[in-house]
Design an enzyme around this catalytic site. Sequence first.
Site, short mmCIF file in Angstrom:
data_model
loop_
_atom_site.label_atom_id
_atom_site.label_comp_id
_atom_site.label_asym_id
_atom_site.label_seq_id
_atom_site.Cartn_x
_atom_site.Cartn_y
_atom_site.Cartn_z
N ARG A 161 -3.07 -15.95 4.32
CA ARG A 161 -2.87 -16.43 5.69
C ARG A 161 -3.41 -15.47 6.73
O ARG A 161 -4.04 -15.90 7.70
CB ARG A 161 -1.42 -16.79 5.95
CG ARG A 161 -0.46 -15.63 6.01
CD ARG A 161 0.94 -16.13 6.03
NE ARG A 161 1.21 -16.91 4.85
CZ ARG A 161 1.89 -18.07 4.86
NH1 ARG A 161 2.38 -18.53 5.96
NH2 ARG A 161 2.07 -18.72 3.76
N THR A 162 -3.19 -14.18 6.56
CA THR A 162 -3.68 -13.24 7.56
C THR A 162 -5.21 -13.20 7.56
O THR A 162 -5.84 -13.18 8.61
CB THR A 162 -3.11 -11.83 7.30
OG1 THR A 162 -1.69 -11.92 7.24
CG2 THR A 162 -3.50 -10.87 8.39
N LYS A 222 -15.38 -0.56 -9.29
CA LYS A 222 -16.30 0.30 -10.04
C LYS A 222 -16.08 1.77 -9.70
O LYS A 222 -16.87 2.61 -10.11
CB LYS A 222 -17.74 -0.08 -9.75
CG LYS A 222 -18.07 -1.52 -10.10
CD LYS A 222 -19.49 -1.87 -9.66
CE LYS A 222 -19.76 -3.36 -9.84
NZ LYS A 222 -20.97 -3.76 -9.10
N ARG A 257 -6.84 -4.52 5.42
CA ARG A 257 -5.51 -4.57 4.82
C ARG A 257 -5.56 -3.70 3.57
O ARG A 257 -6.49 -3.82 2.76
CB ARG A 257 -5.12 -5.99 4.44
CG ARG A 257 -3.93 -5.98 3.48
CD ARG A 257 -3.26 -7.29 3.36
NE ARG A 257 -2.57 -7.63 4.59
CZ ARG A 257 -1.73 -8.66 4.67
NH1 ARG A 257 -1.50 -9.42 3.64
NH2 ARG A 257 -1.14 -8.93 5.81
N HIS A 308 2.23 -3.84 10.54
CA HIS A 308 1.42 -5.06 10.55
C HIS A 308 1.39 -5.51 12.02
O HIS A 308 2.08 -6.44 12.40
CB HIS A 308 2.08 -6.12 9.65
CG HIS A 308 1.22 -7.32 9.39
ND1 HIS A 308 0.04 -7.58 10.05
CD2 HIS A 308 1.39 -8.36 8.54
CE1 HIS A 308 -0.47 -8.72 9.61
NE2 HIS A 308 0.32 -9.21 8.69
#
Lengths: 313, 177
Positions: free
Chosen positions: A58-59, A86, A108, A136
């Site tokens: 959603r974000t 990697k 994020r 947040h």
Amino acid sequence: MIWNRKHLLDIQSLSAEEICTVLDTARAFKAVGERVIKKVPALRGKTVINLFIEPSTRTRISFELAAQRLSADVINFTAEASSLKKGETLKDTARNLEALNADIIIIRHSATGAPHFLSRFLNASVVNAGDGAHEHPTQALLDLFTIREKKGAIAGLNVTILGDILYSRVARSNIWALLKLDAKVTLCGPATLVPREFEQMGCRITHDVIEAIRHADIINLLRIQHERQRKTMFPSIGEYASLFGLNQARLASTRPDVVIMHPGPINRGVEIDSDVADGERSVILEQVTNGLAVRMAVLFLINGGKGPQEISG
Amino acid sequence: MPESKVLLDAAAVQRVLARMAHEIAERNDNSSQVVLVGIQRGGIYLAQRLADLLQGVWGHPVPVGHIDVCMHRDDLDQHLAPQVHPTAIPCDVTSKTVVLVDDVLFRGRTTRAALDALNDLGRPRAVQLAVLIDRGHRELPIKADFVGRNVPTSLKERINVQLQEEGGADGVFLEHL
């Protein structure tokens, strides 16, 4: 109107005036989303990168759509499909993205402070879309926007945050923002998930859910974060639901004009019952709509140049 | 304090607006299709005043709205982010005659941004521009349809429009910076 920041890293360092600037700006962007043509050219030619090292739907979608509605080009970068697998470091990944002339990097990450770290060496603007259990900021801003829209003002309101506070970056950002705007904040949840440290910030703590919600103008429910709990902090989901879940019976003890919020995704039958989540006091879906407007406002504000704020002609 | 010269006093502002309202009425036979749209911020009050004056001429209310052009500006990279206000127009502008109203016409860039912003809201049949002061120095091919007063200025000067809606008396001043 005060805004001369290049990044949005957290709520803690923002002033009350800066928070209000974002909320005022978001009002104008919300109106854009209600038009037939939901797009403005403010970020035309800019490149926005969604650097999501931790899963999010959603974000990420909200930021992606916000950037697109400002006419920016958007690239989504997820950890599963990247060179981080990697062995590339976050710093190298970010530098590579900047070498593509990214203007704004939205990150994020599961580590606290990852956005702050990037902001120290990148020329691009950095937006924190959630860093570990730390902050947040855009979620708090959209929650405040929703509260202000529903209640008119924030100062003096009784806001109860109910649920998993310990692992919640949403709670931390909300607490900072609400206290800066002079709301009265009550935290409630199992003792293992509501650390006493929050009292030092100026919050009231209780473990009695009825006492916590009785005088609340706003109840903000937080999801139980299974993914962040290394050991079990309460006996069972069923016990949590029976002791702290918001259901119709508990709702009967609240003020008639209480507003129920939840940052999503909701666990129906755990922290909130379906008939409460879908009921008339719930603004959960309005929060999603407002989140888009708030993220457009944030991208618009941090994209500003360096000259004077007043422009003419 | 900058040196200040009165261009229009309160009575003159009233006279000029009354004339502009009559010019708008003269240009637009189909009065029911006219919408006045003020450009943030000074234009908002002027649009409302012109709408009130036009109601006196036409005998029916004239829809009036306001538009914010910040999201459509071409100089966002050169300034800190400007203050954005909501846009509110009470009706669909498609196939209407929109009269954009601003206080001062200068480089023409605000008008250009307003035309783009308007375009996102619908397709007007025609767009006209009414300004209280035209101070010259255009950087784009833009011309006003209705002008309160043409004022030749130098770039070292500033036009200060004060309206009673903001507190105080109406007045337009030429300030030397």
